[in-house]
Design an enzyme around this catalytic site. Structure first.
Site, PDB file in Angstrom:
ATOM      1  N   GLU A 224       0.864  -1.180   0.000  1.00  9.78           N
ATOM      2  CA  GLU A 224       0.000   0.000   0.000  1.00  9.78           C
ATOM      3  C   GLU A 224       0.897   1.225   0.000  1.00  9.78           C
ATOM      4  O   GLU A 224       1.633   1.458   0.958  1.00  9.78           O
ATOM      5  CB  GLU A 224      -0.920   0.014   1.214  1.00  9.78           C
ATOM      6  CG  GLU A 224      -1.728   1.286   1.389  1.00  9.78           C
ATOM      7  CD  GLU A 224      -2.508   1.678   0.154  1.00  9.78           C
ATOM      8  OE1 GLU A 224      -2.268   2.798  -0.350  1.00  9.78           O
ATOM      9  OE2 GLU A 224      -3.337   0.884  -0.309  1.00  9.78           O
TER      10      GLU A 224
ATOM     11  N   VAL B 173      -9.033   4.421   0.100  1.00 10.92           N
ATOM     12  CA  VAL B 173      -9.879   5.598  -0.090  1.00 10.92           C
ATOM     13  C   VAL B 173     -10.995   5.618   0.942  1.00 10.92           C
ATOM     14  O   VAL B 173     -11.299   6.656   1.541  1.00 10.92           O
ATOM     15  CB  VAL B 173     -10.457   5.618  -1.517  1.00 10.92           C
ATOM     16  CG1 VAL B 173     -11.538   6.698  -1.646  1.00 10.92           C
ATOM     17  CG2 VAL B 173      -9.351   5.865  -2.536  1.00 10.92           C
ATOM     18  N   CYS B 174     -11.615   4.483   1.185  1.00 13.42           N
ATOM     19  CA  CYS B 174     -12.757   4.404   2.109  1.00 13.42           C
ATOM     20  C   CYS B 174     -12.438   5.004   3.471  1.00 13.42           C
ATOM     21  O   CYS B 174     -13.140   5.883   3.962  1.00 13.42           O
ATOM     22  CB  CYS B 174     -13.192   2.961   2.277  1.00 13.42           C
ATOM     23  SG  CYS B 174     -14.463   2.733   3.537  1.00 13.42           S
TER      24      CYS B 174
ATOM     25  N   GLY C 191     -22.041  16.348 -10.667  1.00 10.37           N
ATOM     26  CA  GLY C 191     -22.427  14.966 -10.412  1.00 10.37           C
ATOM     27  C   GLY C 191     -23.357  14.848  -9.218  1.00 10.37           C
ATOM     28  O   GLY C 191     -22.998  15.261  -8.116  1.00 10.37           O
ATOM     29  N   GLY C 192     -24.528  14.292  -9.448  1.00 10.56           N
ATOM     30  CA  GLY C 192     -25.515  14.148  -8.379  1.00 10.56           C
ATOM     31  C   GLY C 192     -25.619  12.735  -7.857  1.00 10.56           C
ATOM     32  O   GLY C 192     -26.704  12.270  -7.500  1.00 10.56           O
TER      33      GLY C 192
ATOM     34  N   HIS D 187     -39.746  -3.262  19.752  1.00  4.78           N
ATOM     35  CA  HIS D 187     -40.656  -2.105  19.788  1.00  4.78           C
ATOM     36  C   HIS D 187     -40.295  -1.195  20.958  1.00  4.78           C
ATOM     37  O   HIS D 187     -40.047  -1.683  22.052  1.00  4.78           O
ATOM     38  CB  HIS D 187     -42.099  -2.586  19.937  1.00  4.78           C
ATOM     39  CG  HIS D 187     -43.087  -1.455  20.065  1.00  4.78           C
ATOM     40  ND1 HIS D 187     -43.522  -0.736  18.972  1.00  4.78           N
ATOM     41  CD2 HIS D 187     -43.688  -0.911  21.154  1.00  4.78           C
ATOM     42  CE1 HIS D 187     -44.368   0.196  19.377  1.00  4.78           C
ATOM     43  NE2 HIS D 187     -44.483   0.110  20.703  1.00  4.78           N
TER      44      HIS D 187
END
Length: 454
Positions: free
Chosen positions: A31, A38-39, A180-181, A438
């Site tokens: 690396e 990137v993450c 970019g959307g 719940h």
């Protein structure tokens, strides 16, 4: 000779290295930057740190409905940035510790495949040659930089940004234009609009959020228009320069004044310059070609993560890396892509898994769709003033769940359960037997399931 060489230390690379090391394999992982890819360093994690700060600020700012009265409220971007850096540093340290614990050798150099050796592969880094029986290509992806006049010049000048730079800005730009959307663009629009930017999103398509269910993406569009984000849909950027982004729509050219521009129109697999041609690895326009076991066309050579171009998501990369390592170890495993969830961490959140209505129609699948407001869930009403939506698609013939799409608080934390329903081909009648805690927002899934006929 090592058992495995891994090119890339992102989600696919570092997790594969850990899993292989844990299984007793001798692993070397290359690396050139920081492990986590990137993450962890420039994407998923730092963006969530920024977005969480924005959510806290926004909720406090509109807290009167909940009986919370704030005084002088301020979002201090410099402090947000400090926390982002701290979060990234902490998690990078955690990944490094995990690799060390599993006896993985990490080499912080650019590695290039040189060719075959007896019994395996040869890789060169910083003038040294490494050999291994197995090879995993996990070199990830990079932002697409299209040949728009002025774009690359703007990037060189620091005016145009990619995901890397936009997550480490020292100051909030007064005017931010996003080209970019998609997911990255929308998440950055969400943060910087809250932080004080005047945000404009320019998107070529007539909708945002790419393949997201059309109804859900339409609701998200309205939510962010109401917050003040300006969207230019069906628009093509034609040039950049002099603090302006120029786009065409309906035969007319319009200019948007911008202090900073984020280019987020997609990513491209990193297949160049790593020596794939030296061993004859087959590639397509999307990336390295792989099969269901993440094998390439070359024996004992695998690829996982963004580099194969199938599903550019970190959680997909994790699973692909596990499939690849299991296959190396002789364990039967198969990569499946039909039930991979996707999330947009805006406020409200969007979460989807399985087929959208558009995809089901395109595939010719007969389906039934039911949907309910998120306000059918008691906890959602107790904790939110707005609304949301949950819709479920069911195969008309077999009555199994084939798609779940949500807009609303906690959607990202709920969607995995829907993925399990799709993965196991659970029928509506069986899914109804699941007991949901719940009160939780997740109960909305149960409510929608009961909207179907038996």
């Amino acid at each position: 000779m090592h058992d495995l060489i891994v090119l890339g230390g992102g989600p696919a690379g570092y997790l594969a290295s850990e899993r292989a090391g844990r299984a007793g394999m001798d692993v070397v992982c290359f690396e050139m930057r920081e492990v986590g890819g990137v993450c962890l360093n420039e994407g998923c994690i730092p963006s969530k740190a920024l977005l969480n700060s924005a959510k806290i600020y926004s909720h406090a700012k509109h807290g009167e409905a909940f009986g919370v009265i704030a005084g002088d409220l301020k979002l201090d971007h410099s402090l947000v940035e400090k926390r982002r850096a701290k979060v990234v540093k902490t998690l990078v340290g955690g990944v490094s510790a995990g690799l060390k614990a599993n006896k993985v050798t990490v080499v912080k150099e650019q590695a290039v495949i040189k060719g075959f050796v007896q019994g395996g592969f040869a890789v060169e880094a910083a003038g040294q040659t490494y050999e291994a029986k197995n090879l995993l290509i996990a070199t990830g992806s990079s932002p697409v930089m299209p040949p728009i006049p002025g774009l690359r010049e703007g990037y060189a000048a620091g005016w145009v940004l990619t995901n890397r730079e936009v997550l480490a800005l020292a100051e909030v730009p007064a005017k931010l234009t996003i080209i970019g959307g998609g997911v990255i663009g929308l998440e950055m629009a969400a943060y910087y609009q809250t932080a004080g930017s005047q945000v404009t999103v320019i998107e070529m398509l007539d909708h945002i959020a790419g393949p997201t269910d059309g109804e859900i993406s339409g609701l998200l569009l309205k939510a962010y228009q109401a917050k003040g984000v300006k969207f230019e849909l069906g628009a093509k950027v034609v040039s950049l320069g002099d603090g302006r982004v120029n786009f065409e729509r309906d035969g007319k050219t319009v200019a948007v004044e911008s202090d900073k521009v984020l280019c987020s129109i997609g990513r491209r697999a990193n297949v160049q310059g790593i020596g794939l041609e030296n061993i004859g690895v087959e590639t397509t326009r999307a990336g390295v070609k792989t099969d269901a076991q993440c094998r390439t066309n070359v024996l004992n050579c695998y690829a996982a993560g963004d580099v194969n171009g199938v599903s550019m998501l970190a959680h997909t990369a994790y699973r692909e890396s596990e499939v690849a390592v299991n296959t190396m170890l002789g364990k039967k495993d198969t990569m499946r892509y039909h039930a991979i969830p996707s999330v947009i961490y805006t406020d409200p959140e969007v979460a989807s898994v399985g087929m959208s209505e558009e995809a089901a129609k395109a595939a010719g699948i007969e389906y039934e769709c039911k949907k309910l407001s998120m306000r059918y869930a008691g906890r959602f009403v107790a904790e939110n003033e707005g609304d949301g939506l949950c819709k479920i698609l069911v195969d008309k013939k077999h009555r199994n769940v084939i798609g779940v799409h949500m807009l609303g608080t906690y959607s990202s934390e709920i969607i995995w359960g829907a993925a399990e329903m799709i993965e196991t081909e659970l029928r509506v009648v069986d899914a109804r037997e699941i007991v949901f805690p719940h009160p939780t927002v997740s109960e909305i899934i149960r409510e929608v399931l009961w909207a179907f006929e038996d």
